[in-house]
Each structure stands twice: as C-alpha cells, then as structure tokens.
Design a protein around this motif. Structure first.
Motif, PDB file in Angstrom:
ATOM      1  N   LYS A 149      -4.746  20.462 -22.737  1.00  0.00           N
ATOM      2  CA  LYS A 149      -5.375  19.042 -22.761  1.00  0.00           C
ATOM      3  C   LYS A 149      -4.267  18.181 -23.000  1.00  0.00           C
ATOM      4  N   ILE A 150      -4.178  16.972 -22.516  1.00  0.00           N
ATOM      5  CA  ILE A 150      -3.313  15.925 -22.240  1.00  0.00           C
ATOM      6  C   ILE A 150      -3.796  14.557 -22.443  1.00  0.00           C
ATOM      7  N   ALA A 151      -3.486  13.985 -23.911  1.00  0.00           N
ATOM      8  CA  ALA A 151      -3.928  12.878 -24.092  1.00  0.00           C
ATOM      9  C   ALA A 151      -3.302  11.735 -23.219  1.00  0.00           C
ATOM     10  N   MET A 152      -3.905  10.711 -22.815  1.00  0.00           N
ATOM     11  CA  MET A 152      -3.269   9.722 -22.218  1.00  0.00           C
ATOM     12  C   MET A 152      -4.057   8.371 -22.477  1.00  0.00           C
ATOM     13  N   SER A 153      -3.591   7.021 -22.511  1.00  0.00           N
ATOM     14  CA  SER A 153      -4.141   5.788 -22.805  1.00  0.00           C
ATOM     15  C   SER A 153      -5.430   5.657 -21.593  1.00  0.00           C
ATOM     16  N   TYR A 154      -5.258   5.908 -20.485  1.00  0.00           N
ATOM     17  CA  TYR A 154      -6.127   5.849 -19.532  1.00  0.00           C
ATOM     18  C   TYR A 154      -6.009   6.974 -18.524  1.00  0.00           C
TER      19      TYR A 154
END
Length: 337
Positions: A149-154
């Motif tokens: 799982k990779i968190a990204m702003s969009y």
C-alpha cells in the motif's frame, strides 16, 4: 505524537505550493519590447490565497510584485489540483503550480490555456517529492512493492502516479500490482506508523521533516525517474493573454525574480516560510529545499514528458499535441527570439 501531527498539519500548507504559464527577452522591467507600458498603470492580479511558501509568497513579501506595479488580490483557498479550473472560470489569473498533464487535459476539453513559466525543477539533491519507508523496511526495489500500500496525495494523475509508474516500469512491475491509497501529505506519517500503509509519498519541504524526525529511508525520488524533467509550471488562459498581455509580462518578471532569489537564498527563504506559517524557526534545518528554474523558461523536453504520459494512458493520440501547443516563453523576461 499529537504535537507532531499538529506540526504536519501546518507544514502541509507549505508543501501544497512549494511541491502540489516583453516579447523581447532583453527587457526585464515588464514593459515588453516596445516599452509601451512604463509601469505607471496599476494592474490587478487575482491569485489563490497564498497559504504557504514558494515564489508567490517571496514575490509578495519582498516587493517583487510591487516593483511591477501589480496589485495582488487573493481570492480564497484553491487546492493545487483545482487551480487550472479556476483559471478557466476566471476566478484567478494564474496557477501557482500545476503539472503539464492538467493543462493538456484542459486543451483536450477545448479550453484554451497556456503554460507561461517553468516553476520547480527537480535536482538530485533537491527532488520535488520522495517515496519513503522506515529505515528497517524490507522494501528496497520495485518488485518489493508488489501488493504493498502506497500513500499518495492523489492517485488520478500528476506527479505521484506518473513517477511511481516509471519507477515500477524500470523494475518490470505494473502499476496494477500495487495498491495506491489517496491521502494528504500531512496524514501519511501517522498512517505509516500505524501500519496502514507501507510507503509514503511526500513533497518538499514536509518530506525533510518527516524523514528526519521519523528516521525514514528514501526509496526513490522523482529525480531517479525523470531527472530534471518532472517539475511543475505556471499557466494562464488565452483569454487573460489576449485581454492584457502586459499583466502576463509583469507577473512573469516578478515570479521569475522570486524563483532565482529562492535558489540563491534557500535558508532565508525557509525562514520566511516558517515565519509566515508561525512555525518554530528550529524546524528550518529539517526542511527539504525546493529548486526552481533559474530562467523560468519552459522546454520541449519537460512538456513532452507529459504528452508521452497521456499518450500511454490513452487520453490523447500520438501527434495530437506538440509542445508548442501547450506552452509559450514569449512573456518571460529571459526569452530571446
């Protein structure tokens, strides 16, 4: 932890802008080649409310807009991803940092917009954004990201998706093999600590604070994917250009002067950002710096990157656009025909 999250909330405003367009370049006073406008005419410029750092704040704080006899009207908060729409509707005159895919998408919809300035420019020491993991994480290369799982702003385009896709591609991994989680930069550190995500994707300067205070390791940056080509830009509408080209010239002159000043005065710029946001001055040492285009001149190479990306995604056809359809340097004081 609560104090740290409060700090990240404040720094998120800073990251939003620092992170997230005379015909004769010999003129630097905003008058253009014919010198018709001698700066006696005050020009009103509508911008999103300046909530963080970057060239717009520096130009305002150091009087560069005033030197060009520009009266800045801040119309309210406009998220970076929505700024091109606000230019199109006429709510603002210029974006304060978009990636070129946004402008191309507007053109596809038949909306005439134009990139007028190159803004941020990724360097090896000062990337625009970093993908980070805990120091002891087992993630070291693209294949290690499969299923993670990779968190990204969009997650619908722009710099996070484009750079992640390229990093994975180089390692033989498809974007569909990872899980992208949309999350604002300032929320990602807590999510990582709680085990909700495996990787966080954070823009400068917040990336520096998070990395140093949580002992994180940079997996890769946007310099590793596209070297200096992945920076953002400033754009306006063809309507603004036709109605008042002098506004575009003067704004460009002030903005480029601010970009050069930041590059030459990184520590002082960071102090101005911290003071503006009412942050502890001691945090300045942890900021990741942002490098800006010295000349503000946009290039075919930088724009072609995003044309190729949208062709790959099937959003435009090969040959549908060329770089000169998307940007112009004619209002930049450093432009020479």
């Amino acid at each position: 932890m609560k104090k740290f999250i409060t700090l990240l909330l404040a720094l998120a405003l800073l990251a939003a802008v620092i992170s997230g367009c005379g015909r004769d370049g010999s003129r630097t006073d905003g008058t253009g080649a014919d010198g018709a406008d001698d700066l006696t005419r005050e020009i009103v410029v509508k911008l999103p409310t300046i909530q963080s750092g970057g060239p717009a704040l520096i130009a305002l704080e150091l009087g560069f807009f005033e030197e060009q006899n520009l009266k800045i009207e801040q119309i309210g908060s406009v998220p970076g991803g929505n700024q091109i729409q606000s230019v199109i509707t006429g709510d603002i005159d210029f974006t304060l940092g978009n990636h070129t895919d946004r402008e191309i998408q507007a053109l596809v919809s038949g909306i005439p917009v134009k990139v007028i300035l190159a803004q941020s420019e990724t360097t090896q020491d000062m990337p625009h954004m970093r993908w980070m993991v805990p120091e002891d994480s087992g993630i070291h290369e693209p294949k290690d990201l499969i299923g993670k799982k990779i968190a990204m702003s969009y997650i619908t385009g722009g710099c996070p998706v484009t750079n992640l896709r390229e990093y994975l591609r180089k390692g033989g991994v498809d974007l569909k093999q990872v899980q992208m989680v949309q999350m604002d930069d300032h929320l990602q550190a807590a999510a990582l600590q709680e085990g909700l995500v495996d990787v966080i994707t954070v823009h400068a300067p917040l990336s520096g604070v998070v990395r140093k205070q949580l002992n994180l390791r940079t997996l890769f940056s946007d310099y590793d994917t596209f070297d200096t080509r992945a920076g953002n830009n400033v754009a306006t509408s063809e309507k603004v250009i036709k109605a008042d080209p002098e506004k575009v010239r003067r704004f460009s002159a002030a903005f480029v002067k601010a970009q050069k000043w930041i590059n030459e005065n990184q520590e002082e710029a960071s102090r101005i950002y911290a003071e503006f946001l009412k942050l502890d001055p001691a945090l300045v040492k942890d900021f990741d710096r942002t490098f800006y285009s010295e000349t503000g001149l946009e290039t075919d190479e930088r724009v072609q990157l995003w044309i190729d990306e949208l062709i790959t995604l099937g959003e435009i056809k090969p040959g549908q656009f060329k770089p000169s359809d998307i940007y112009t340097n004619e209002f930049n004081p450093n432009y020479k025909k």
